[in-house]
Design a protein around this motif. Structure first.
Motif, PDB file in Angstrom:
ATOM      1  N   HIS A 153       0.933  -1.230   0.074  1.00 48.79           N
ATOM      2  CA  HIS A 153       0.150   0.124   0.095  1.00 48.79           C
ATOM      3  C   HIS A 153       0.762   1.189  -0.068  1.00 48.79           C
ATOM      4  O   HIS A 153       0.667   2.075  -0.886  1.00 48.79           O
ATOM      5  CB  HIS A 153      -0.817  -0.090   1.352  1.00 48.79           C
ATOM      6  CG  HIS A 153      -1.701   1.186   1.325  1.00 48.79           C
ATOM      7  ND1 HIS A 153      -2.867   1.667   0.479  1.00 48.79           N
ATOM      8  CD2 HIS A 153      -1.645   2.246   2.255  1.00 48.79           C
ATOM      9  CE1 HIS A 153      -3.209   2.774   0.802  1.00 48.79           C
ATOM     10  NE2 HIS A 153      -2.678   3.295   1.962  1.00 48.79           N
ATOM     11  N   ALA A 154       1.779   1.474   0.951  1.00 48.41           N
ATOM     12  CA  ALA A 154       2.869   2.448   1.060  1.00 48.41           C
ATOM     13  C   ALA A 154       3.307   2.901  -0.460  1.00 48.41           C
ATOM     14  O   ALA A 154       3.488   3.726  -0.978  1.00 48.41           O
ATOM     15  CB  ALA A 154       3.860   2.349   2.000  1.00 48.41           C
ATOM     16  N   ALA A 200       2.009   9.509  -5.483  1.00 43.93           N
ATOM     17  CA  ALA A 200       2.527  10.984  -5.019  1.00 43.93           C
ATOM     18  C   ALA A 200       3.495  11.417  -5.788  1.00 43.93           C
ATOM     19  O   ALA A 200       3.672  12.834  -6.215  1.00 43.93           O
ATOM     20  CB  ALA A 200       2.972  10.937  -3.360  1.00 43.93           C
ATOM     21  N   ARG A 201       4.670  10.430  -6.444  1.00 39.98           N
ATOM     22  CA  ARG A 201       5.510  10.877  -7.173  1.00 39.98           C
ATOM     23  C   ARG A 201       5.055  11.536  -8.620  1.00 39.98           C
ATOM     24  O   ARG A 201       5.536  12.179  -9.267  1.00 39.98           O
ATOM     25  CB  ARG A 201       6.721   9.736  -7.361  1.00 39.98           C
ATOM     26  CG  ARG A 201       7.416   9.548  -6.174  1.00 39.98           C
ATOM     27  CD  ARG A 201       8.511   8.501  -6.392  1.00 39.98           C
ATOM     28  NE  ARG A 201       9.428   8.445  -5.279  1.00 39.98           N
ATOM     29  CZ  ARG A 201      10.162   7.416  -4.923  1.00 39.98           C
ATOM     30  NH1 ARG A 201      10.097   6.289  -5.617  1.00 39.98           N
ATOM     31  NH2 ARG A 201      11.111   7.569  -3.974  1.00 39.98           N
ATOM     32  N   ASP A 248       7.453  12.694   0.631  1.00 35.96           N
ATOM     33  CA  ASP A 248       8.352  12.396   1.750  1.00 35.96           C
ATOM     34  C   ASP A 248       7.775  11.690   2.941  1.00 35.96           C
ATOM     35  O   ASP A 248       8.311  10.835   3.457  1.00 35.96           O
ATOM     36  CB  ASP A 248       8.592  13.843   2.324  1.00 35.96           C
ATOM     37  CG  ASP A 248       9.566  14.647   1.719  1.00 35.96           C
ATOM     38  OD1 ASP A 248      10.081  14.137   0.647  1.00 35.96           O
ATOM     39  OD2 ASP A 248       9.893  15.997   1.717  1.00 35.96           O
ATOM     40  N   SER A 249       6.214  11.798   3.038  1.00 37.79           N
ATOM     41  CA  SER A 249       5.745  10.971   3.891  1.00 37.79           C
ATOM     42  C   SER A 249       5.704   9.562   3.499  1.00 37.79           C
ATOM     43  O   SER A 249       5.807   8.556   4.254  1.00 37.79           O
ATOM     44  CB  SER A 249       4.252  11.619   4.250  1.00 37.79           C
ATOM     45  OG  SER A 249       3.643  10.723   5.119  1.00 37.79           O
ATOM     46  N   VAL A 282       7.230   3.768   3.179  1.00 39.98           N
ATOM     47  CA  VAL A 282       7.883   2.366   2.604  1.00 39.98           C
ATOM     48  C   VAL A 282       9.296   2.183   3.319  1.00 39.98           C
ATOM     49  O   VAL A 282       9.648   0.780   3.493  1.00 39.98           O
ATOM     50  CB  VAL A 282       8.139   2.980   1.127  1.00 39.98           C
ATOM     51  CG1 VAL A 282       9.086   1.880   0.379  1.00 39.98           C
ATOM     52  CG2 VAL A 282       7.090   3.106   0.248  1.00 39.98           C
ATOM     53  N   ALA A 283      10.144   3.165   3.516  1.00 36.78           N
ATOM     54  CA  ALA A 283      11.289   2.660   4.484  1.00 36.78           C
ATOM     55  C   ALA A 283      11.329   2.148   5.605  1.00 36.78           C
ATOM     56  O   ALA A 283      11.757   0.973   6.077  1.00 36.78           O
ATOM     57  CB  ALA A 283      12.352   3.910   4.445  1.00 36.78           C
ATOM     58  N   LYS A 284      10.003   2.316   6.400  1.00 39.85           N
ATOM     59  CA  LYS A 284       9.809   1.848   7.858  1.00 39.85           C
ATOM     60  C   LYS A 284       9.164   0.500   7.357  1.00 39.85           C
ATOM     61  O   LYS A 284       9.624  -0.588   8.272  1.00 39.85           O
ATOM     62  CB  LYS A 284       8.393   2.779   8.441  1.00 39.85           C
ATOM     63  CG  LYS A 284       8.022   2.134   9.747  1.00 39.85           C
ATOM     64  CD  LYS A 284       7.208   3.074  10.431  1.00 39.85           C
ATOM     65  CE  LYS A 284       6.736   2.405  11.810  1.00 39.85           C
ATOM     66  NZ  LYS A 284       5.540   3.364  12.206  1.00 39.85           N
TER      67      LYS A 284
END
Length: 72
Positions: free
Chosen positions: A7-8, A15-16, A52-53, A58-60
């Motif tokens: 989902h992220a 967003a991009r 950014d959010s 995604v990184a998390k």
């Protein structure tokens, strides 16, 4: 966890794409036909904030998946 990650990633892609569209509007000058200057600047700020959010999300999610894989 995998569903959250997917989902992220989808939201980050969206967003991009939205930010890229605003950049294209700016570079072509077409934004002037669609926005007032302040509204366009706000749209760009919001799009950058969303990128950014979701990049953070995604990184998390990737870090959590990696930690889970290492725990097994």
């Amino acid at each position: 966890a995998e569903m959250q990650h997917k989902h992220a990633e989808r939201q980050l892609f969206t967003a991009r794409r939205a930010l890229s569209h605003l950049v294209e509007l700016y570079e072509s000058g077409q934004w002037r036909h669609l926005y007032k200057e302040e509204a366009f600047a706000e749209a760009v700020r919001q799009a950058r904030q969303a990128v950014d959010s979701w990049a953070g999300a995604v990184a998390k999610a990737e870090a959590q998946a990696k930690a889970k894989a290492n725990a097994i």
